[in-house]
Design a protein around this motif. Structure first.
Motif, PDB file in Angstrom:
ATOM      1  N   VAL A  56      -7.183   2.119   4.931  1.00 32.50           N
ATOM      2  CA  VAL A  56      -7.064   2.693   3.589  1.00 32.50           C
ATOM      3  C   VAL A  56      -8.375   3.393   3.270  1.00 32.50           C
ATOM      4  CG1 VAL A  56      -5.386   0.979   2.763  1.00 32.50           C
ATOM      5  CG2 VAL A  56      -7.840   0.552   2.493  1.00 32.50           C
ATOM      6  N   ASP A  64       0.828  -1.217   0.000  1.00 29.00           N
ATOM      7  CA  ASP A  64       0.000   0.000   0.000  1.00 29.00           C
ATOM      8  C   ASP A  64       0.856   1.259   0.000  1.00 29.00           C
ATOM      9  OD1 ASP A  64      -2.272  -1.524  -0.006  1.00 29.00           O
ATOM     10  OD2 ASP A  64      -2.617  -1.381   2.153  1.00 29.00           O
ATOM     11  N   THR A  85      -9.550   3.251  -2.492  1.00 30.09           N
ATOM     12  CA  THR A  85      -8.492   2.255  -2.657  1.00 30.09           C
ATOM     13  C   THR A  85      -9.080   0.848  -2.659  1.00 30.09           C
ATOM     14  OG1 THR A  85      -6.882   3.703  -1.600  1.00 30.09           O
ATOM     15  CG2 THR A  85      -6.354   1.359  -1.658  1.00 30.09           C
TER      16      THR A  85
END
Length: 1020
Positions: A984, A922, A988
């Motif tokens: 997140v 990520d 995403t």
């Protein structure tokens, strides 16, 4: 003789036109001057004409004509003005070599010329927002537009001056929209500093408007201390700035100039002598020829064959300098004419005949008309632009006459001029205070020193009202000079003048001189036991200390002394003193005592019963805001101060309090509320025309772009904020710009570019603690660990006591925490962790609007990792992930993921490797998307460090993160719930799900869940 003004033919012997009364000799001189051709400047005029053409097309410029006295700067500007076509409006402003000109003198002349050709309908079309601030200092505007509503006053003179300059700039933009403008300022080297300040303010706006600003100046008069030197350095930054240096004529051009001046056909040897001796200076050449004609060496207009040498040529001696030539030319005028011209020189280069007459005794008055006409015919004088005014044809002529007057005679004449002006102009407008102050000061010691002091003080106060703070400083210094000649038994006036001078210096941002001046005032007030002036000096000293961020020990000492001299009680003045003392104590590092004093100030303000005083004290106390643990008190005080300010209709104070509220909201991480508050602040700052708040808003917008990873936007916004801020004297806009650019380059991984700049800055300012932590971080980021350790250990001495509790404390601790982790310094990590712990749950800010590192918990996690305190590190990192995700702090989020992943790799407990892999995936995607090159490389390195044996091949080419998302989809969670679990954004997660559907060949989430069950992913 024909009158130039009305065109009527008059008798040859007439002095004045029968029709309009114009002086006919003056008309003849003007007609002759108008026919004078231009020699040797066609290249410069061609380039300037090109700038005029670009200006007409909307691309403005600033041009400078530089050269020595007499080189033809003004004549070249006049030639350009005469050639300007296509509806170009030419407006002149001329700077006076005498220091008695009013503030903004060349700009006022230009504005008067513009107003003179405008009708009432045109004036009413000018936007009120541009006219109203100008009308406050320019009476002609108020006289022409009588229905202007008064502006809401601003208590800050720096903002008030910005508002004036901003409005004046808007005025010229409006004027340029109606017609192209050629604005010419002659003799810029004599401009008052306030006029130069406005020129610097206007300069960046010229490029996109139909304005060509042309100025002339003597380059030989400039040194590094001259105000124009700094202005030229500022203007040179702009691509639309052009400078032309006028050199002397070559021999061919000298011959043409000689012929033009009446010396046709002179012998080649004499021409060579003139060219060599004058170095091609046009004024020198013209004056030389006129002198030779006057002395009979040449006959006016006589042409001789080139082969016939002039009989006098071998023995002609040309004086060495132009002033000697002018002196010899003046010797050929009659004695009465010289004496009349001497008195005219006392007035200035431009003078009124009415005033000059009053300076003449009866004997000279008889010769007055003849003297003026003789000077006109000799080209010593020429007509002025205003009726009844004349001027010396060149400033050097006036200087020569003035310098020849004996000192005592000069003083007596200056006094006579001053008294005559006072008789002429007895109104209370104060328009002549500047020139009166000059003449009274020049008349010392003949003049009454007390009167000279009073006039200079009044001139300084008027300059302050006109926001011409540079001129106020000059006149206060004149007043102090005159006061030193008065009786020493009365020091009070001197103390007051020193305090006023200190306040003007502070407004200019000259804090060092201001502190010294306030110190002198305090010393005298202490001896004289003037409690009020002691208070004024002490508070002024503290302001000049706090504004540039200097340590506050000296200010605290003076404030305590001023408090001791007060009678006590509950006056608002005492509350102000205590508020200033609290701030000085904060900047001395004594936070505990500062809090006690602050509470005393508030208690006194409450007991005073004055709501405005209480609101002001509460607002002042908000500046003592660098202890995060006092956030609750500050928010309470903000609410109370805002209620009081709004309840008393104090809109400006309310706006100031809202700015503090904005900072608190940013620190708490409530970005959505912060954006709404910022929009409101911007709107009200524009409505109330408060430039500092516009600057605060601009820097805040840049900070927001940095926080969100919009680096291209950030660079543009940072430059925009600098352009606004550098126009306000005393504001450290370049320093803020440097900090924001440092933050930007740090995020982009481009700190190496700044290494020489930061090193040089630290060397130049060894006490610049605010840059030393940044330098340590810079060294660590580019791999110079020995240098980083040297800086770090120097700052770490005595438990980091060098890091003050001020606006940059949080930033300094943030830099040092990163260096500490890079050096893996566990002992110092323990100390830094304790220092940073009060910021837990908050953002770390640089100053107030300069920058934001995101959640402090990320750096607390980093330090806990260095301490090998894994449990605390995990707690802090998960808190930082939540906070940074919530506020959209993408760069801080990516860094937190890398730090968290590194911690889990170091701990290497069950599940840490897979969790680290997901965090790094990520972080890598975000860093790559934002162009964070250095961070991307760090993540790559961390990913390579994970042993291949620990990796696992997931079905259908799914990544570790995609597998984790698919497992949570299979459990029935929606995108937002999955995002919250994985720290997140929902966007995403949506991107991951699209990739999962493609890789697993699934049509929807149900089919993807079935794929997960078939492949045993739900048990992962």
């Amino acid at each position: 003789m024909q009158c130039r003004r009305c065109g009527r033919d008059n008798r040859t012997d007439a002095r004045f036109c029968d029709a309009c009364g114009a002086h006919l000799v003056a008309c003849a001189v003007q007609q002759e001057a108008a026919r004078t051709p231009v020699i040797g400047r066609e290249a410069e005029l061609g380039a300037l004409a090109g700038l005029v053409g670009h200006m007409i097309d909307g691309h403005g410029a600033i041009a400078m004509l530089a050269g020595e006295p007499g080189i033809g700067k003004t004549h070249t500007a006049q030639a350009l003005a005469s050639r300007a076509t296509h509806g170009v409006r030419v407006l002149w402003g001329r700077c006076n070599e005498q220091p008695g000109a009013p503030p903004y003198w060349p700009w006022l002349q230009i504005m008067r010329a513009w107003l003179a050709g405008r009708d009432e309908e045109t004036l009413r079309a000018v936007p009120v927002s541009t006219v109203a601030p100008i009308a406050e200092i320019f009476p002609e505007i108020r006289q022409r537009i009588v229905d202007l509503a008064p502006l809401l006053p601003t208590p800050d003179p720096q903002q008030q001056r910005f508002r004036l300059f901003d409005a004046w700039t808007g005025f010229w933009k409006f004027a340029a929209a109606t017609e192209p403008l050629l604005l010419i300022i002659d003799n810029l080297h004599w401009a008052d500093a306030s006029s130069l300040g406005f020129l610097e303010f206007l300069a960046p706006e010229v490029a996109d408007h139909r304005i060509l600003l042309l100025a002339t100046y003597r380059d030989v008069e400039l040194d590094r201390q001259h105000p124009l030197s700094a202005t030229l350095g500022d203007l040179a930054r702009y691509a639309h700035f052009h400078r032309f240096h006028l050199a002397g004529f070559d021999r061919r051009e000298t011959e043409a100039m000689v012929a033009l001046s009446g010396g046709k056909g002179i012998a080649p040897r004499l021409l060579d002598t003139i060219h060599s001796q004058t170095e091609g200076n046009p004024l020198f050449i013209a004056e030389t020829i006129r002198l030779l004609i006057q002395e009979g060496t040449l006959e006016h207009g006589m042409a001789r064959p080139p082969t016939e040498p002039h009989p006098a040529a071998p023995c002609v001696r040309i004086p060495e300098g132009v002033k000697q030539i002018i002196g010899r030319r003046l010797d050929h005028l009659s004695p009465p004419t010289n004496r009349v011209l001497e008195r005219a020189a006392l007035i200035g280069r431009i003078f009124e005949l009415r005033l000059l007459r009053y300076l003449l005794d009866e004997a000279l008055a008889i010769h007055f008309n003849d003297a003026i006409e003789e000077a006109l015919r000799s080209r010593i004088l020429e007509p002025g632009e205003q009726p009844g005014c004349f001027q010396f044809s060149h400033a050097l002529i006036r200087e020569t006459l003035y310098d020849e007057i004996p000192m005592l005679t000069r003083c007596a004449l200056h006094l006579q001029v001053a008294r005559t002006i006072e008789e002429f102009d007895s109104d209370d407008s104060g328009q002549h205070l500047s020139v009166l102050a000059h003449h009274y000061a020049s008349a010392l010691p003949v003049a009454d020193a007390a009167r000279a002091t009073d006039v200079a003080r009044c001139a300084a106060e008027r300059a302050t009202r006109l926001l011409a703070h540079e001129e106020a400083v000059r006149y206060y210094r004149l007043a102090l000079q005159a006061a030193s000649m008065t009786s020493p038994d009365d020091p009070v006036s001197r103390i007051r003048l020193l305090n006023a001078l200190g306040e003007s210096l502070t407004l200019l941002g000259d804090y060092l001189q201001a502190r010294e001046t306030f110190g002198q005032a305090m010393s005298l007030a202490r001896v004289a036991r003037q409690a009020d002036e002691m208070m004024r000096a002490a508070m002024g000293f503290e302001m000049a200390t706090w504004s540039p961020g200097l340590p506050g020990q000296s200010a605290a000492q003076l404030l305590r002394e001023a408090l001791a001299a007060q009678d006590g009680g509950n006056s608002p003045a005492r509350a102000k003193l205590l508020s200033a003392l609290a701030r000085a104590l904060i900047f001395s590092g004594d936070e505990t005592q500062a809090a006690i004093v602050r509470d005393q100030a508030l208690a006194i303000a409450r007991r005073s019963g004055d709501k405005t005083a209480l609101a002001s004290t509460l607002a002042s106390a908000l500046s003592i805001r660098w202890q995060p643990e006092r956030s609750g008190e500050r928010l309470r005080d903000i609410g109370e101060a805002l209620d009081l300010a709004q309840g008393t209709d104090n809109l400006l104070l309310a706006l100031d309090v809202k700015a503090w509220e904005l900072f608190e909201t940013m620190e708490l991480g409530d970005l959505s509320t912060w954006l709404m508050q910022l929009a409101q602040l911007e709107r009200q700052a524009d409505e109330l025309r408060q430039p500092f708040m516009r600057y605060v808003a601009a820097t805040s917008r840049a900070t927001c772009a940095l926080l969100q990873g919009r680096f291209k936007d950030a660079e543009h916004l940072i430059a925009q904020a600098l352009q606004i801020g550098r126009r306000m004297p005393g504001l450290d806009a370049p320093g803020v710009y440097g900090m924001q650019m440092f933050t930007l380059r740090c995020e982009q991984g481009r700190l190496r570019e700044l290494t020489p700049l930061v090193q040089a800055f630290v060397r130049a300012m060894p006490r610049a603690g605010l840059w030393r932590p940044g330098l340590a971080l810079l060294y660590a980021e580019i791999g110079l660990l020995d240098e980083a350790r040297c800086e770090f250990e120097a700052l770490a001495a005595d438990a980091f006591s060098a890091i003050r509790h001020d606006a940059l404390r949080a930033a300094s601790l943030a830099y040092l925490a990163q260096v500490c982790a890079r050096l893996d310094d566990k002992p110092h990590a323990d100390v830094l962790y304790a220092l940073l712990l009060p910021y837990a749950g908050r953002n770390l800010l640089i100053g107030t609007t300069v920058g934001c590192f995101g959640a402090a918990a990320s750096l607390l996690g980093l330090l806990a990792t260095t301490q090998r305190n894994w449990q605390e590190a995990q707690r802090h990192f998960e808190s930082a992930l939540t906070m940074n995700l919530r506020q959209g702090a993408e760069p801080a989020l990516a860094r937190t993921r890398l730090r968290y992943a590194s911690m889990r790799l170091a701990r290497n407990a069950d599940g840490d490797i897979d969790a680290a892999r997901v965090l790094l995936e990520d972080a890598h995607a975000a860093a790559e998307r934002m162009g964070m090159g250095a961070l991307t490389r760090e993540i790559d390195s961390a990913q390579r460090s994970i042993e291949p044996a620990s990796s696992r091949a997931w079905p259908a080419g799914l990544s570790t993160r995609e597998t984790e998302v698919l497992r949570l989809v299979s459990s029935g969670l929606g995108n937002r719930e999955i995002a919250e679990q994985l720290f997140v954004s929902p966007n995403t997660i949506a991107n991951h799900i699209r990739a999962i559907l493609t890789k697993t060949n699934s049509a929807n989430r149900t089919e993807a869940a079935a794929f997960a069950v078939r492949n045993g992913l739900t048990d992962v």
